[in-house]
Design a protein around this motif. Structure first.
Motif, PDB file in Angstrom:
ATOM      1  N   TYR A   1      -3.875  16.659  17.727  1.00  0.00           N
ATOM      2  CA  TYR A   1      -5.222  15.277  17.177  1.00  0.00           C
ATOM      3  C   TYR A   1      -5.262  14.062  17.834  1.00  0.00           C
ATOM      4  O   TYR A   1      -3.970  14.184  18.593  1.00  0.00           O
ATOM      5  N   HIS A   2      -6.493  13.778  18.190  1.00  0.00           N
ATOM      6  CA  HIS A   2      -6.360  12.157  19.638  1.00  0.00           C
ATOM      7  C   HIS A   2      -5.648  11.571  19.278  1.00  0.00           C
ATOM      8  O   HIS A   2      -6.367  10.895  17.479  1.00  0.00           O
ATOM      9  N   VAL A   3      -4.428  10.538  19.006  1.00  0.00           N
ATOM     10  CA  VAL A   3      -4.195   9.411  18.474  1.00  0.00           C
ATOM     11  C   VAL A   3      -4.402   8.163  19.112  1.00  0.00           C
ATOM     12  O   VAL A   3      -4.786   8.421  20.061  1.00  0.00           O
ATOM     13  N   GLU A   4      -5.474   7.159  18.145  1.00  0.00           N
ATOM     14  CA  GLU A   4      -5.612   6.250  18.550  1.00  0.00           C
ATOM     15  C   GLU A   4      -4.430   4.608  18.392  1.00  0.00           C
ATOM     16  O   GLU A   4      -4.096   5.105  17.633  1.00  0.00           O
ATOM     17  N   LYS A   5      -4.823   4.370  19.327  1.00  0.00           N
ATOM     18  CA  LYS A   5      -3.726   2.390  18.670  1.00  0.00           C
ATOM     19  C   LYS A   5      -4.819   1.516  17.462  1.00  0.00           C
ATOM     20  O   LYS A   5      -6.302   2.140  17.277  1.00  0.00           O
ATOM     21  N   ASP A   6      -3.868   1.261  16.765  1.00  0.00           N
ATOM     22  CA  ASP A   6      -4.373   0.007  16.319  1.00  0.00           C
ATOM     23  C   ASP A   6      -5.568  -0.531  16.636  1.00  0.00           C
ATOM     24  O   ASP A   6      -5.828  -0.955  17.408  1.00  0.00           O
ATOM     25  N   LYS A   7      -6.643  -0.546  15.183  1.00  0.00           N
ATOM     26  CA  LYS A   7      -8.370  -1.155  16.010  1.00  0.00           C
ATOM     27  C   LYS A   7      -7.884  -2.591  15.223  1.00  0.00           C
ATOM     28  O   LYS A   7      -9.294  -3.214  15.512  1.00  0.00           O
ATOM     29  N   TYR A   8      -7.301  -2.723  13.801  1.00  0.00           N
ATOM     30  CA  TYR A   8      -7.574  -4.188  13.606  1.00  0.00           C
ATOM     31  C   TYR A   8      -5.669  -4.993  13.966  1.00  0.00           C
ATOM     32  O   TYR A   8      -5.643  -4.542  12.547  1.00  0.00           O
ATOM     33  N   PRO A   9      -5.060  -4.705  14.420  1.00  0.00           N
ATOM     34  CA  PRO A   9      -3.869  -5.530  14.476  1.00  0.00           C
ATOM     35  C   PRO A   9      -3.331  -6.983  13.962  1.00  0.00           C
ATOM     36  O   PRO A   9      -2.547  -7.118  13.598  1.00  0.00           O
ATOM     37  N   ASN A  10      -4.798  -7.603  14.187  1.00  0.00           N
ATOM     38  CA  ASN A  10      -4.790  -8.562  13.121  1.00  0.00           C
ATOM     39  C   ASN A  10      -4.927  -8.803  11.623  1.00  0.00           C
ATOM     40  O   ASN A  10      -4.025  -9.263  11.034  1.00  0.00           O
ATOM     41  N   ILE A  11      -5.173  -7.522  10.864  1.00  0.00           N
ATOM     42  CA  ILE A  11      -4.979  -7.348   9.330  1.00  0.00           C
ATOM     43  C   ILE A  11      -3.661  -6.707   9.727  1.00  0.00           C
ATOM     44  O   ILE A  11      -3.790  -5.447   9.807  1.00  0.00           O
TER      45      ILE A  11
ATOM     46  N   GLU B   1      -3.112   7.418 -26.678  1.00  0.00           N
ATOM     47  CA  GLU B   1      -4.140   8.195 -27.649  1.00  0.00           C
ATOM     48  C   GLU B   1      -5.138   6.705 -28.050  1.00  0.00           C
ATOM     49  O   GLU B   1      -6.427   6.733 -27.386  1.00  0.00           O
ATOM     50  N   TYR B   2      -4.487   6.017 -27.106  1.00  0.00           N
ATOM     51  CA  TYR B   2      -5.105   4.675 -26.346  1.00  0.00           C
ATOM     52  C   TYR B   2      -5.291   4.540 -25.170  1.00  0.00           C
ATOM     53  O   TYR B   2      -4.344   3.917 -24.426  1.00  0.00           O
ATOM     54  N   ASP B   3      -6.368   4.284 -24.128  1.00  0.00           N
ATOM     55  CA  ASP B   3      -6.241   4.921 -22.629  1.00  0.00           C
ATOM     56  C   ASP B   3      -7.356   4.059 -21.621  1.00  0.00           C
ATOM     57  O   ASP B   3      -8.344   4.486 -21.207  1.00  0.00           O
ATOM     58  N   ASP B   4      -7.593   2.619 -21.514  1.00  0.00           N
ATOM     59  CA  ASP B   4      -8.407   2.123 -21.444  1.00  0.00           C
ATOM     60  C   ASP B   4      -8.831   1.561 -20.329  1.00  0.00           C
ATOM     61  O   ASP B   4      -9.509   1.109 -19.604  1.00  0.00           O
ATOM     62  N   THR B   5      -7.625   2.058 -19.287  1.00  0.00           N
ATOM     63  CA  THR B   5      -6.971   1.793 -17.843  1.00  0.00           C
ATOM     64  C   THR B   5      -8.444   2.224 -17.120  1.00  0.00           C
ATOM     65  O   THR B   5      -8.862   3.446 -16.364  1.00  0.00           O
ATOM     66  N   VAL B   6      -8.583   0.820 -15.820  1.00  0.00           N
ATOM     67  CA  VAL B   6      -9.611   0.621 -14.951  1.00  0.00           C
ATOM     68  C   VAL B   6      -8.626   0.969 -13.466  1.00  0.00           C
ATOM     69  O   VAL B   6      -8.135  -0.431 -13.325  1.00  0.00           O
ATOM     70  N   PHE B   7      -8.846   1.404 -12.656  1.00  0.00           N
ATOM     71  CA  PHE B   7      -7.895   1.018 -11.491  1.00  0.00           C
ATOM     72  C   PHE B   7      -8.681   0.588 -10.206  1.00  0.00           C
ATOM     73  O   PHE B   7     -10.305   1.550 -10.444  1.00  0.00           O
ATOM     74  N   TYR B   8      -8.456  -0.249 -10.006  1.00  0.00           N
ATOM     75  CA  TYR B   8      -9.873  -0.489  -8.866  1.00  0.00           C
ATOM     76  C   TYR B   8      -9.549   0.433  -7.565  1.00  0.00           C
ATOM     77  O   TYR B   8      -8.697   1.401  -7.119  1.00  0.00           O
ATOM     78  N   LYS B   9     -11.484   0.245  -7.652  1.00  0.00           N
ATOM     79  CA  LYS B   9     -11.250   1.399  -6.000  1.00  0.00           C
ATOM     80  C   LYS B   9     -12.013   0.096  -4.445  1.00  0.00           C
ATOM     81  O   LYS B   9     -13.036  -0.342  -4.695  1.00  0.00           O
ATOM     82  N   ALA B  10     -10.374   0.088  -4.008  1.00  0.00           N
ATOM     83  CA  ALA B  10     -11.198  -0.927  -2.379  1.00  0.00           C
ATOM     84  C   ALA B  10     -12.585   0.118  -1.916  1.00  0.00           C
ATOM     85  O   ALA B  10     -12.486   1.277  -1.554  1.00  0.00           O
ATOM     86  N   GLU B  11     -12.622  -0.931  -0.817  1.00  0.00           N
ATOM     87  CA  GLU B  11     -13.649  -0.439  -0.235  1.00  0.00           C
ATOM     88  C   GLU B  11     -12.671  -0.222   1.416  1.00  0.00           C
ATOM     89  O   GLU B  11     -12.082  -0.099   1.923  1.00  0.00           O
ATOM     90  N   LEU B  12     -12.669   1.426   1.999  1.00  0.00           N
ATOM     91  CA  LEU B  12     -12.279   1.893   3.016  1.00  0.00           C
ATOM     92  C   LEU B  12     -13.450   1.626   4.140  1.00  0.00           C
ATOM     93  O   LEU B  12     -14.776   2.126   4.041  1.00  0.00           O
ATOM     94  N   LEU B  13     -12.831   0.612   5.010  1.00  0.00           N
ATOM     95  CA  LEU B  13     -13.480   0.068   5.664  1.00  0.00           C
ATOM     96  C   LEU B  13     -13.620   1.306   6.923  1.00  0.00           C
ATOM     97  O   LEU B  13     -14.382   1.037   7.631  1.00  0.00           O
ATOM     98  N   ASP B  14     -12.300   1.902   7.245  1.00  0.00           N
ATOM     99  CA  ASP B  14     -11.749   2.264   8.648  1.00  0.00           C
ATOM    100  C   ASP B  14     -10.350   3.339   8.567  1.00  0.00           C
ATOM    101  O   ASP B  14      -9.536   3.055   7.481  1.00  0.00           O
ATOM    102  N   LYS B  15     -10.439   4.316   9.011  1.00  0.00           N
ATOM    103  CA  LYS B  15      -9.436   5.163   9.038  1.00  0.00           C
ATOM    104  C   LYS B  15      -8.646   5.156  10.272  1.00  0.00           C
ATOM    105  O   LYS B  15      -9.910   6.480  11.245  1.00  0.00           O
ATOM    106  N   ILE B  16      -8.027   5.628  10.858  1.00  0.00           N
ATOM    107  CA  ILE B  16      -7.459   6.249  12.413  1.00  0.00           C
ATOM    108  C   ILE B  16      -6.038   6.980  12.186  1.00  0.00           C
ATOM    109  O   ILE B  16      -5.699   7.134  11.537  1.00  0.00           O
ATOM    110  N   VAL B  17      -6.458   8.162  13.934  1.00  0.00           N
ATOM    111  CA  VAL B  17      -4.237   8.385  13.369  1.00  0.00           C
ATOM    112  C   VAL B  17      -4.122   7.660  14.327  1.00  0.00           C
ATOM    113  O   VAL B  17      -4.745   7.987  15.324  1.00  0.00           O
TER     114      VAL B  17
END
Length: 260
Positions: free
Chosen positions: A22-32, A166-182
């Protein structure tokens, strides 16, 4: 003979040690920053409840489960824990501690009690808003601080630690995936079960970057080698229940947060 076997295993191990690279990358967004922090404090976690579990000492560990029940603007967070026997395979007669935290706007009610049966329902009564956990009903008229057992409630003999809803109306938040790296790799032994043939494989470690939105605000965060934990959305509010933190051999703490 033994020498030949060891030589064969060594050759086999060497032959199967060529895994995917795998190509290993540095953290693209160290400020996050990593969750639960956000860039420039655009969003923050406000602790709204602290749950402390006092367990009997001298056991191997603790088995936790949490459930969310939602109705309209109300969120009920059900956390149950046992420290009996095999904590990954609890039995139906093992004692449990239950914590019920009911969040409705800025009003928070938290109550804790013991029980022995989690094979049954987790639900909110559609008419009275009473909350049923196992064989126990928590009464909304008492702010859920009073409860009573439900008589003649049938259940299967099979113990299900995850509960039945019997009652489960749970909605989990779906965050927006901006990017990912190895950002790293690790080497693990790989092989076929019951086979002397084995080798090494490279496993990637990912860094995920997310955008979370709530009430007109946006926050950037990242997670190290795993996806975001469960964030519960109730109307336009976001809630996060952290994993348990061990305070001592017989005490654990779980914090409930609002993301704002």
């Amino acid at each position: 003979m033994l020498k030949n076997i060891l030589l064969l295993l060594s050759v086999t191990f060497t032959l199967f040690s060529c895994g995917k690279s795998y190509h290993v990358e540095k953290d693209k967004y160290p400020n996050i920053p990593k969750f639960p922090k956000f860039e420039n404090n655009q969003l923050k976690l406000t602790k709204i409840d602290e749950v402390i579990f006092d367990l009997e000492p001298n056991h191997m560990g603790a088995y936790f489960q949490k459930r969310f029940i939602i109705k309209d603007s109300m969120l009920a967070v059900v956390i149950f824990i046992t420290d009996q026997g095999n904590t990954r395979d609890p039995q139906k007669n093992d004692p449990y501690l239950i914590n019920l935290s009911v969040i409705n706007g800025d009003k928070i009610i938290s109550t804790q009690r013991s029980d022995y049966d989690f094979r049954l329902n987790f639900k909110i009564d559609s008419l009275t808003n009473d909350i049923i956990i196992g064989k126990t009903k928590y009464f909304t008229k008492s702010n859920y601080l009073k409860n009573d057992s439900i008589p003649n409630l049938k259940s299967d003999d099979f113990f299900d630690p995850y509960g039945k809803f019997e009652y489960d109306d749970t909605v989990f938040y779906k965050a927006e995936l901006l990017d990912k790296i190895v950002y790293d790799t690790e080497t693990k032994i790989d092989g076929v079960q019951n086979s002397p043939i084995f080798g090494l494989k490279n496993v990637p470690s990912f860094l995920y970057y997310y955008k979370i939105k709530t009430k007109g605000k946006e926050g950037l965060t990242k997670m190290d080698n795993k996806l975001l934990p469960e964030i519960v959305t109730v109307k336009d509010n976001l809630y996060y229940v952290e994993d348990p933190v061990k305070l001592s051999d017989n005490q654990y703490k779980i914090n409930i947060y609002k993301i704002e």
